[in-house]
Design an enzyme around this catalytic site. Structure first.
Site, PDB file in Angstrom:
ATOM      1  N   LYS A   1       0.844  -1.186   0.000  1.00  0.00           N
ATOM      2  CA  LYS A   1       0.000   0.000   0.000  1.00  0.00           C
ATOM      3  C   LYS A   1       0.888   1.248   0.000  1.00  0.00           C
ATOM      4  O   LYS A   1       1.915   1.291   0.686  1.00  0.00           O
ATOM      5  CB  LYS A   1      -0.881  -0.031   1.253  1.00  0.00           C
TER       6      LYS A   1
ATOM      7  N   SER B   1      -8.904   2.857   3.705  1.00  0.00           N
ATOM      8  CA  SER B   1      -7.986   3.464   2.766  1.00  0.00           C
ATOM      9  C   SER B   1      -7.174   2.464   1.953  1.00  0.00           C
ATOM     10  O   SER B   1      -6.388   2.842   1.084  1.00  0.00           O
ATOM     11  CB  SER B   1      -7.033   4.401   3.517  1.00  0.00           C
TER      12      SER B   1
ATOM     13  N   SER C   1      -9.459   0.575   7.745  1.00  0.00           N
ATOM     14  CA  SER C   1      -8.928   0.640   6.387  1.00  0.00           C
ATOM     15  C   SER C   1      -8.500  -0.692   5.785  1.00  0.00           C
ATOM     16  O   SER C   1      -8.174  -0.747   4.599  1.00  0.00           O
ATOM     17  CB  SER C   1      -7.747   1.616   6.324  1.00  0.00           C
TER      18      SER C   1
END
Length: 521
Positions: free
Chosen positions: A123, A199, A223
């Site tokens: 990520k 996220s 997230s």
């Protein structure tokens, strides 16, 4: 991970796929989708990470072949916008080096890593891969080259994973969608009009679309669990301190944030957490590492599960999310567990006020460090409007407010620990509403509009970031519109083994592996 395939030719073996030996533990077969038929290794999408590692270990596939299969899908499925920064050449170099070392010699020495050659991605938020950029989804960090590897990256590499990209995240992970001025909108592979969640939306979209079997993710308020729920995948946020955050900072957002993965199979999550958990130099408070791989082979019996349906903010829960969690409760009851309605009495106002203080202060700390490195001040035009607003507010927060925030989190942890003395797990919705349309949770809109949608995204997930307890999203329901709706389970501190054992049991009882979105079907 042993398999049996003597006498099978290479292509015959691939057609048989993961139905052989260790690759069949959860029935992950080599089913070929229409979308994959014209791609390299059309069987690729039917395998989880462990099955791919097994094929590489046997010599039926090379690391380079598997990597090129992942890259090809990343290129042909660009429309979902899951990849922020490709590291394809770096990964090709690593794959060639693995092949050059010689499989037979490494096996003879017992030096082949458990996931050797399996493609993987990070990520694009708060993780360092030396010599590469991590932007945090923010223009102010677009050229921020890491001068070190995160401890977690070192553990991923020690496990044999071949990192080939950074995946999209909203700016600083500050919302439950994955949209940013820097990278654009990441779409949900189930329906491109909807958000993939955030996220870790790039991670979830990449796995759901068949680009990767597993991807790194992080969770500071939901997230991992929110995008896993929105994309029909499995995602577990571990207990505070279980997975290393260092070396530069040993806690993210003073304990709110945790790293792990989003996967299609439960066993991939169990293995990846097993291989990465445990303290690093400087760790002072963390749960003991668990025997997670063993746990998924032992179905749990007679769990006491508390069902929480009421929205902590008192704003109600969408019928689709209630349908999902009630269906999950019925399945748990059918499996021999006890599920009963319960209520939680938490200091919600103090907790969420403290979360705003803590996340904004953490963001400001990152920006200050970048300003120092660049030798200049950040500009408003380098940030999303809502984050710029938060940064200005953070400049006025006091040490007393930060201390009060952490005290509220600790109080929540104490209350939940006492609650878990009566129950083994808590079952709740993941979100209070189904996946939102793109734009609804964007950080590039008026603050008042953002708040109306944001309160539906993380009321159930964020409480376990604040308390430090582990929690997971399990994909057991799809609504009438064909969008996935996950169910959340939370466990006592250090209770990852119980969560994974139940997840494996649910996966066996109501398999989700064959439910694939249009992007991979």
């Amino acid at each position: 991970m042993d398999t049996h395939g003597a006498g099978l030719g290479r292509r015959d073996f691939l057609k048989a796929g993961a139905a052989l030996g260790g690759a069949s533990l959860l029935g992950l077969g080599g089913k070929v989708s229409a979308a994959a038929a014209g791609s390299p290794l059309p069987e690729y999408e039917g395998f989880d990470a462990l099955a791919l590692a097994d094929l590489i270990r046997r010599g039926e596939l090379t690391p380079l072949e598997v990597l090129e299969a992942a890259i090809a899908r990343a290129e042909t499925r660009k429309a979902i916008n899951a990849i922020a920064i490709p590291h394809f050449d770096l990964a090709r170099e690593a794959a060639r080096a693995l092949s050059a070392e010689g499989r037979a010699e490494r096996l003879r020495r017992g030096e082949m890593a458990p996931l050797s050659g399996v493609p993987f991605a990070l990520k694009d938020l708060n993780i360092a891969l030396k010599g590469t950029v991590t932007t945090n989804g923010c223009a102010f960090f677009r050229d921020a080259v890491a001068d070190h590897d995160s401890t977690l990256v070192l553990r991923y590499r020690a496990a044999g994973l071949n990192i080939f990209a950074k995946l999209t995240s909203p700016e600083f992970g500050q919302t439950g969608t994955t949209e940013s001025r820097l990278w654009g909108k990441t779409t949900n592979p189930w329906n491109a009009e909807y958000s993939a969640g955030g996220s870790s939306g790039g991670s979830a979209a990449a796995v759901a679309a068949g680009i990767l079997p597993a991807a790194h993710a992080s969770d500071g308020g939901g997230s991992i669990r929110i995008p896993a729920s929105h994309c029909g995948l499995f995602g577990l946020k571990p207990s505070r301190g279980l997975v290393p955050m260092g070396p530069r900072a040993l806690e993210g957002w003073m304990g709110l944030s945790a790293h792990n993965v989003i996967t299609r199979s439960v066993r991939d999550s169990a293995w990846l957490l097993q291989l990465t958990q445990g303290p690093e130099p400087g760790t002072r408070a963390a749960p003991s590492p668990g025997a997670l791989i063993a746990a998924i082979g032992r179905p749990p019996r007679g769990l006491r599960i508390a069902l929480i349906e009421s929205n902590p903010f008192g704003m109600g829960v969408h019928a689709d999310c209630l349908d999902a969690v009630r269906g999950t409760a019925k399945l748990c009851t059918a499996l021999g567990h006890t599920v009963e309605a319960a209520t939680l009495n938490l200091p919600i106002q103090e907790m969420f006020a403290g979360m705003g203080v803590m996340t904004a202060t953490g963001m400001l700390t990152s920006v200050r460090a970048r300003e120092k490195a660049l030798g200049r001040a950040a500009r408003e035009d380098e940030f999303e409007p809502i984050n710029w607003r938060s940064l200005q507010l953070a400049k006025g927060y006091t040490a007393e407010q930060v201390f009060a925030a952490r005290a509220a989190f600790d109080q929540a942890g104490r209350i939940l620990d006492e609650f878990f003395a009566r129950y083994d797990l808590i079952l709740s919705p993941v979100t209070a509403a189904p996946p939102p349309k793109l734009g609804a949770l964007s950080l590039d809109q008026p603050y008042e509009d953002f708040v109306k949608a944001a309160v539906l995204a993380s009321p159930f997930t964020a409480m376990f970031n604040m308390s430090g307890h582990p929690a997971m999203s399990v994909p057991l329901h799809w609504n009438a519109a064909g969008l996935p709706i996950g169910s959340q389970f939370a466990a006592p501190f250090g209770g990852e083994a119980t969560l994974l054992a139940l997840a494996a049991q649910l996966e066996q009882a109501a398999p989700w592996k064959d439910r694939r979105p249009p992007a991979a079907a």
